[in-house]
Design an enzyme around this catalytic site. Structure first.
Site, PDB file in Angstrom:
ATOM      1  N   TYR A 162     161.043  46.334 -17.036  1.00  0.00           N
ATOM      2  CA  TYR A 162     161.137  45.100 -16.778  1.00  0.00           C
ATOM      3  C   TYR A 162     159.871  44.549 -17.489  1.00  0.00           C
ATOM      4  O   TYR A 162     160.079  43.214 -18.413  1.00  0.00           O
ATOM      5  CB  TYR A 162     160.739  44.731 -15.142  1.00  0.00           C
ATOM      6  CG  TYR A 162     160.393  43.275 -15.173  1.00  0.00           C
ATOM      7  CD1 TYR A 162     161.257  42.573 -14.865  1.00  0.00           C
ATOM      8  CD2 TYR A 162     158.995  42.762 -14.661  1.00  0.00           C
ATOM      9  CE1 TYR A 162     161.132  41.032 -14.353  1.00  0.00           C
ATOM     10  CE2 TYR A 162     158.775  41.401 -14.473  1.00  0.00           C
ATOM     11  CZ  TYR A 162     159.688  40.825 -14.507  1.00  0.00           C
ATOM     12  OH  TYR A 162     159.482  39.270 -14.001  1.00  0.00           O
ATOM     13  N   ALA A 163     158.685  45.304 -17.745  1.00  0.00           N
ATOM     14  CA  ALA A 163     157.828  44.809 -18.454  1.00  0.00           C
ATOM     15  C   ALA A 163     158.250  44.704 -20.110  1.00  0.00           C
ATOM     16  O   ALA A 163     157.747  43.938 -20.835  1.00  0.00           O
ATOM     17  CB  ALA A 163     156.393  45.823 -18.256  1.00  0.00           C
TER      18      ALA A 163
END
Length: 259
Positions: A162-163
């Site tokens: 996600y990051a």
């Protein structure tokens, strides 16, 4: 949400991805309440229908919304959605990319497929809509607002994929802003922190299998999350003429957590 007394989007045609829930649904409501002609895109048909009902109740400035069920990471689908909007409305003034997925996993237990899933949706989906919308935004001197995340700037555990996807959105936003600055198209992004949405609620339910450190990085000392409407107002500002001298900016909206 009480209807704003603003009409910054009167007769403006806007596409909002991820418009079926959370922040995206709040953005659709906010823009329609200010007069926008909004097309909401999501894989969640139930959320899109509910959002359309909400718009009917609050669109006092002449705004309206329609919805399309589709995947942002499907290239053919994205091409068709953008072209259909332009064919129907005659123009496109703004694109707001909110669609995204969040997966929290211990990195040692994360498969390649799990790592790539948010990249396909959050990063590739954002790129595809930006690319397909750009020819139409060049004609209207329109703008794009993408959705980044504080996870791209600060160490949020269990969010490697996600990051990475949101870091890509930030970098792409800045690159596109400079690529099109001379043609009059602005591109910015909002980076929310912890916001109370179905996305974060689903992850909070899994914290017993991981630990609390993720939510300690997202919430304030008073343990409050932000609300979607509070973030939607920032999207609306950036997409309107109030943000007319802003491009290439990543605007953090996290209640002061990462100060």
């Amino acid at each position: 949400m009480s209807a704003p007394i603003l009409s910054r989007f009167a007769n403006k045609v806007v596409i909002v991805t991820g418009g079926g829930s959370g922040i995206g649904q709040a953005v659709v409501r906010r823009l329609a309440s200010e007069g926008a002609i909004v097309t909401a895109v999501d894989v969640n048909e139930t959320g899109l229908v509910e959002g359309a009902k909400q718009v009917e109740q609050i669109a006092v400035a002449g705004g309206r919304s329609s919805f399309v069920v589709g995947s942002v990471s499907n290239e053919d689908s994205v091409k068709k959605i953008v072209q259909d909007v332009v064919d129907r409305e005659g123009r496109l003034d703004a694109l707001i990319n909110v669609a995204g997925i969040l997966r929290s996993n211990n990195t040692l237990d994360t498969s390649l497929e799990q790592f790539m899933e948010p990249i396909h949706v959050n990063l590739v989906g954002t790129f595809l809509f930006c690319r397909e919308a750009m020819p139409h935004l060049l004609k209207t001197k329109g703008n794009i607002v993408n959705t980044a995340s504080t996870s791209a700037q600060y160490g949020h555990p269990y969010m490697a994929g996600y990051a990475a996807s949101k870091g890509g959105v930030e970098s792409m936003t800045k690159a596109l802003a400079w690529e099109y600055i001379r043609q009059g198209v602005r591109i910015n992004a909002v980076a929310p922190g912890g916001v109370s949405t179905p996305l974060t609620a689903a992850q909070e339910g899994r914290m017993g299998t991981l630990d609390r450190s993720l939510f300690q990085r997202l919430t304030r000392p008073d343990f409050q999350f932000g609300m979607p409407d509070q973030v939607a107002s920032v999207f609306a500002m950036l997409a309107s003429e109030d943000g007319g001298f802003m491009t290439g900016e990543i605007v953090k909206v996290d209640g002061g957590v990462h100060n």
